[in-house]
Design a protein around this motif. Structure first.
Motif, PDB file in Angstrom:
ATOM      1  N   SER A 349      18.663 -19.160  16.414  1.00 51.24           N
ATOM      2  CA  SER A 349      18.084 -20.500  16.305  1.00 51.24           C
ATOM      3  C   SER A 349      17.059 -20.800  17.406  1.00 51.24           C
ATOM      4  O   SER A 349      16.560 -21.908  17.510  1.00 51.24           O
ATOM      5  CB  SER A 349      19.186 -21.561  16.272  1.00 51.24           C
ATOM      6  N   THR A 373      13.525 -27.638   7.082  1.00 48.53           N
ATOM      7  CA  THR A 373      14.881 -28.068   7.421  1.00 48.53           C
ATOM      8  C   THR A 373      15.371 -28.943   6.277  1.00 48.53           C
ATOM      9  O   THR A 373      14.721 -29.931   5.944  1.00 48.53           O
ATOM     10  CB  THR A 373      14.836 -28.892   8.723  1.00 48.53           C
ATOM     11  N   GLU A 377      22.093 -33.179   8.360  1.00 51.80           N
ATOM     12  CA  GLU A 377      22.569 -32.939   9.718  1.00 51.80           C
ATOM     13  C   GLU A 377      21.503 -32.231  10.561  1.00 51.80           C
ATOM     14  O   GLU A 377      21.185 -32.628  11.681  1.00 51.80           O
ATOM     15  CB  GLU A 377      23.816 -32.051   9.564  1.00 51.80           C
ATOM     16  N   GLU A 378      20.936 -31.186   9.988  1.00 48.18           N
ATOM     17  CA  GLU A 378      19.969 -30.382  10.725  1.00 48.18           C
ATOM     18  C   GLU A 378      18.668 -31.151  10.997  1.00 48.18           C
ATOM     19  O   GLU A 378      18.085 -31.050  12.073  1.00 48.18           O
ATOM     20  CB  GLU A 378      19.657 -29.100   9.943  1.00 48.18           C
ATOM     21  N   GLU A 381      19.182 -33.593  13.834  1.00 46.53           N
ATOM     22  CA  GLU A 381      19.247 -32.873  15.111  1.00 46.53           C
ATOM     23  C   GLU A 381      17.833 -32.506  15.580  1.00 46.53           C
ATOM     24  O   GLU A 381      17.468 -32.700  16.736  1.00 46.53           O
ATOM     25  CB  GLU A 381      20.094 -31.602  14.891  1.00 46.53           C
ATOM     26  N   ARG A 382      17.015 -32.017  14.643  1.00 48.95           N
ATOM     27  CA  ARG A 382      15.655 -31.595  15.004  1.00 48.95           C
ATOM     28  C   ARG A 382      14.787 -32.787  15.414  1.00 48.95           C
ATOM     29  O   ARG A 382      14.021 -32.706  16.362  1.00 48.95           O
ATOM     30  CB  ARG A 382      14.990 -30.855  13.830  1.00 48.95           C
ATOM     31  N   ASP A 384      15.796 -35.668  16.621  1.00 50.86           N
ATOM     32  CA  ASP A 384      16.259 -36.211  17.896  1.00 50.86           C
ATOM     33  C   ASP A 384      15.896 -35.298  19.064  1.00 50.86           C
ATOM     34  O   ASP A 384      15.484 -35.770  20.124  1.00 50.86           O
ATOM     35  CB  ASP A 384      17.771 -36.460  17.853  1.00 50.86           C
ATOM     36  N   GLU A 385      16.014 -34.000  18.877  1.00 51.12           N
ATOM     37  CA  GLU A 385      15.692 -33.106  20.004  1.00 51.12           C
ATOM     38  C   GLU A 385      14.199 -33.159  20.329  1.00 51.12           C
ATOM     39  O   GLU A 385      13.783 -32.971  21.449  1.00 51.12           O
ATOM     40  CB  GLU A 385      16.159 -31.654  19.735  1.00 51.12           C
ATOM     41  N   ARG A 390      13.085 -41.975  14.360  1.00 53.48           N
ATOM     42  CA  ARG A 390      13.549 -41.688  12.994  1.00 53.48           C
ATOM     43  C   ARG A 390      12.896 -42.589  11.963  1.00 53.48           C
ATOM     44  O   ARG A 390      12.718 -42.199  10.810  1.00 53.48           O
ATOM     45  CB  ARG A 390      15.064 -41.907  12.889  1.00 53.48           C
TER      46      ARG A 390
END
Ligand code: ATP
Ligand code: MG
Length: 442
Positions: A349, A373, A377-378, A381-382, A384-385, A390
């Motif tokens: 990853s 993606t 869920e994924e 995560e992407r 936010d990182e 959003r």
């Protein structure tokens, strides 16, 4: 009444000794005494026309003599084989000047202005773009461009893709904030779209195979030979497909474009000095794949100052592609170098399942694409990182809550592809009215 015909038909040999009418624009003119030689052009070619006193009324001969370059004109006469040149010319018997040009302000795009530009484009030629379009170089580019558009449509339509349109006013970025064009939108802010992709992903569960050719907008501040602020973007998206499937389409599309140009535009390409063997090579050979890590190693071995994790800018791509015989795919970029929608590689990853297609001869990136993606869920995560809000992407996240499936797609820069295949020095040469950070006129 003589048969109205295109100049290319008059030059074909099939109309020899026949009466025809040609409509066009004066390209060159020369007269001495009682004879006048005028070369006229239409979109299909140019032909020499000879008018001699006695074969037409004096008034008509005078009108022809006074018609200067770029006057529009209708000529009738007989197609004659020209013994000396082996070509064809028109023996003129009738003249009608339709749109005369005032001799006090002759057509400004002269041969010397073209020579000064030496195949490129001076500010003078850009200022007079509306007139420059008629030169044979620009007309040739526009014909090649049209065939590339046609090839893209036929590639996707032959495979039953649906052509699908996304909005140009959007609320979020696809390619990062630094190249977003902000527009006032009734008291709010909107942006001009950088890509069709996010809206295509929403339609993917409906149509499964979709494509578009549409303008994308990017506020590219630095002027390079391959960036426009408004460019034509051919994009595709497929359901149930991964990075490899998408690359297979990218490769097949580019090879189909090359084949189409060889069929439809060999003459035009040669007139630009393009070596058709190169285009044949691109059409006939597979495109190798190399991983990002390998590209970094190659560049470092060449003494280029680049570290793992950095995106490749044009200067690096240029060095990398200089020795390529055919386009190459660069795959598996580091996750940190790519936007949130790229799917992390389940095997490691640190990387994402993506690709760029780099054109040879130092042209560099023509396609960017990959797997998306696709689980809620994924994607959260992407996003936010990356620190991306959003909110503008709510619709995009929502699509993943209802029957998400693996999918992917790519974007191909149509102007870049035309520029590469036509062998242009600069992307501006292949689009009728180029837009960059300094120019929105004419
Ligand atoms: P670059 O790094 O060269 O700016 P990019 O990574 O921003 O390209 P993508 O976002 O992947 O490009 O866009 C897909 C394709 O659209 C590119 O491969 C390229 O062919 C084309 N493209 C992108 N930006 C431009 C531009 N400003 N002018 C012309 N074509 C462009
Ligand atoms: Mg860019």
């Amino acid at each position: 009444m003589a048969k109205e015909t295109w100049i290319s038909d008059a030059l074909s040999g099939a109309l020899t000794e026949q009466e025809v009418t040609l409509k066009g624009w004066v390209k060159r003119t020369r007269s001495s005494g009682k004879i006048c030689f005028v070369t006229i052009r239409d979109s299909t070619g140019s032909i020499q026309c000879v008018a001699k006193a006695g074969n037409l009324e004096d008034e008509q001969l005078d009108a022809l003599k006074s018609a200067i370059i770029e006057s529009s004109i209708i000529l009738s006469g007989t197609v004659k084989e020209d013994q000396r040149s082996g070509g064809y010319e028109l023996a003129v018997s009738g003249v009608e000047v339709i749109g005369p040009v005032n001799p006090d302000s002759p057509f400004p795009i002269t041969e010397s202005a073209m020579e000064a530009a030496d195949g490129g484009e001076t500010e003078f030629l850009l200022d007079n773009r509306h007139l420059y379009l008629r030169t044979s170089r620009m007309t040739t580019m526009l014909k090649i461009r049209s065939s590339v558009f046609g090839a893209i449509h036929s590639y996707f339509r032959n495979l039953d893709f649906t052509e699908y349109q996304a909005p140009c006013f959007v609320a979020g970025a696809v390619e990062g904030g630094s190249t977003l064009f902000e527009v006032p939108y009734f008291g709010r802010k909107a942006y001009l779209t950088q890509s069709w992709q996010l809206y295509a992903e929403a339609a993917m569960p409906a149509l499964e195979r979709l494509y578009t050719i549409a303008p994308s907008f990017r506020a590219e501040k630095s002027r390079t030979r391959r960036h426009l602020t408004e460019f034509w973007h051919a994009e595709m998206e497929i359901a149930w497909g991964g990075n490899e499937d998408v690359m297979a389409h990218g490769e097949a599309l580019v090879r189909h474009i090359c084949k189409t140009l060889l069929e439809e535009r060999s003459e035009e390409l040669e007139s630009l000095g393009r070596d058709l063997d190169l285009i044949r090579r691109y059409a006939d050979n597979p495109f190798p794949r190399i991983r990002y890590d390998e590209a970094i190693e190659r560049l470092q071995a060449l003494g280029v100052d680049i570290e793992w994790g950095q995106d490749l800018d044009y200067s690096k791509e240029k060095i990398l592609t200089q020795d390529f015989e055919v386009p190459h795919f660069l795959t598996h970029y580091p996750r940190i170098a790519k936007p949130f929608y790229h799917r992390p590689d389940p095997e490691d990853s640190k990387y994402v399942l993506c690709h760029d297609l780099l054109a040879p001869e130092g042209y560099g990136e023509i396609i960017g694409g990959g797997e998306r993606t696709w689980s809620e869920e994924e994607i959260l995560e992407r996003i936010d990182e990356e620190g991306t809000p959003r909110e503008p992407y709510e619709f995009y996240i929502d699509v993943r809550r209802y029957g998400g499936v693996p999918h992917g797609g790519f974007g191909l820069g149509v102007d870049r592809v035309v520029s590469w295949l036509a062998g242009a020095e600069h992307i501006r040469e292949v689009i009728p009215f180029p837009r960059d950070s300094r120019r929105v006129t004419p």
